[in-house]
Design an enzyme around this catalytic site. Sequence first.
Site, short mmCIF file in Angstrom:
data_model
loop_
_atom_site.label_atom_id
_atom_site.label_comp_id
_atom_site.label_asym_id
_atom_site.label_seq_id
_atom_site.Cartn_x
_atom_site.Cartn_y
_atom_site.Cartn_z
N ASP A 1 -3.48 48.09 -4.78
CA ASP A 1 -3.16 46.72 -5.18
C ASP A 1 -2.85 46.59 -6.67
O ASP A 1 -2.56 45.49 -7.14
CB ASP A 1 -4.29 45.76 -4.76
N HIS A 2 -2.89 47.71 -7.38
CA HIS A 2 -2.57 47.70 -8.81
C HIS A 2 -1.35 48.56 -9.14
O HIS A 2 -0.85 48.49 -10.26
CB HIS A 2 -3.76 48.18 -9.63
N HIS B 1 -7.91 38.36 -10.10
CA HIS B 1 -8.33 39.30 -9.04
C HIS B 1 -9.33 38.61 -8.10
O HIS B 1 -10.43 39.10 -7.86
CB HIS B 1 -8.92 40.57 -9.65
N ASP C 1 -10.01 46.15 -12.82
CA ASP C 1 -11.20 46.03 -11.97
C ASP C 1 -12.37 46.72 -12.66
O ASP C 1 -12.25 47.87 -13.11
CB ASP C 1 -10.96 46.68 -10.61
N HIS D 1 -5.63 51.49 -12.92
CA HIS D 1 -6.18 52.54 -12.06
C HIS D 1 -5.28 52.69 -10.84
O HIS D 1 -4.38 51.88 -10.60
CB HIS D 1 -7.62 52.24 -11.67
N HIS E 1 -5.58 52.38 -7.57
CA HIS E 1 -5.74 51.68 -6.29
C HIS E 1 -4.45 50.95 -5.96
O HIS E 1 -3.75 50.44 -6.86
CB HIS E 1 -6.91 50.71 -6.35
N HIS F 1 -15.21 51.05 -12.96
CA HIS F 1 -14.76 50.76 -11.59
C HIS F 1 -14.66 52.04 -10.77
O HIS F 1 -15.30 52.20 -9.76
CB HIS F 1 -13.40 50.05 -11.64
#
Length: 313
Positions: A73-74, A275, A217, A69, A71, A146
């Site tokens: 941090d990914h 995570h 997530d 996805h 976000h 998520h």
Amino acid sequence: MGGSCELTDLNVIFLGTGGSIPTPKRGLSAIAIRRKTELLLFDCGEGTQRQMIQAGVGFHRKTKIFVTHMHGDHVLGLPGLLQTMSLLDRTKKLEIYGPQGIKAFVEAINQTVRFSLTFPVQVSEIDAGLVCEEKEYTVYATQSDHMNPSLAYALIEKPRPGRFNIEKAKELGVPEGPLWSKLQDGSSVKLPSRRIVKPEMVLGHPRPGRKIVYTGDTRPSENLVKLAENADLLIHEATFDDELMERAMEDGHSTPSMAAETAKEAGAKWLVLTHISARYKDAGLLLEQARKVFSNTDVAQDFLRLELPLSEA
């Protein structure tokens, strides 16, 4: 904890195991699967290229990247990774798969960050279903719970031919050499006597490949249970401990017991939690909570390497 630094034909290397923000001990989401000569990277959080250097993963292999996805941090490790690969004169094509938005993100990198790519980049926006198919494996995705859109992935190796029965081949008159190889590859052969020998006449039962599932997530969902069915390894997020279950559900995350329930329902063989929120200096509490539900659980740390041996069953 299971695992070893000994290299086989398939190694799972946890490059980043933290959630949202990095800590001195945990980088951000990135999991490398080094399979034979190929690298499959799942998520690419900030600093992934540095983690790859430290892990000795390498930048010149045939590589696919699967983003769960959009976000930060990914996905925010992609700009640095693309630049590092170019500075090291990579020439092989890089394949990137992800949900809606990944194409615009990579295009924005190319348009605004001033460096010249030395290799072609193929970006594919995908939905749930078959993501890619190679000779020896497939990658499937399912919608996770998520954000919309967000994905979980399964790497599924295709069954391998059964063991080659040398005595049977000789008995049938198949001369040692190229014809043995053809039979092992699943092709029938014609002997000088005009006799046809089929693979099933000299091969045992097909042997199963390995299955690795990565959730990204997510809250728990039936989609994940189905995707993780009979997985050899389920890599599942566990951002918060069980005491923060309400917070986890609000934010679209899972707790250790939630991840463990998914592993149990799916019939997975091994659960590894990742995570991990920066609030946990010691993940022992998370491990304890998960093992109450699913005993074969570990918590990942950066640079953990796992091996999944092939089954001979």
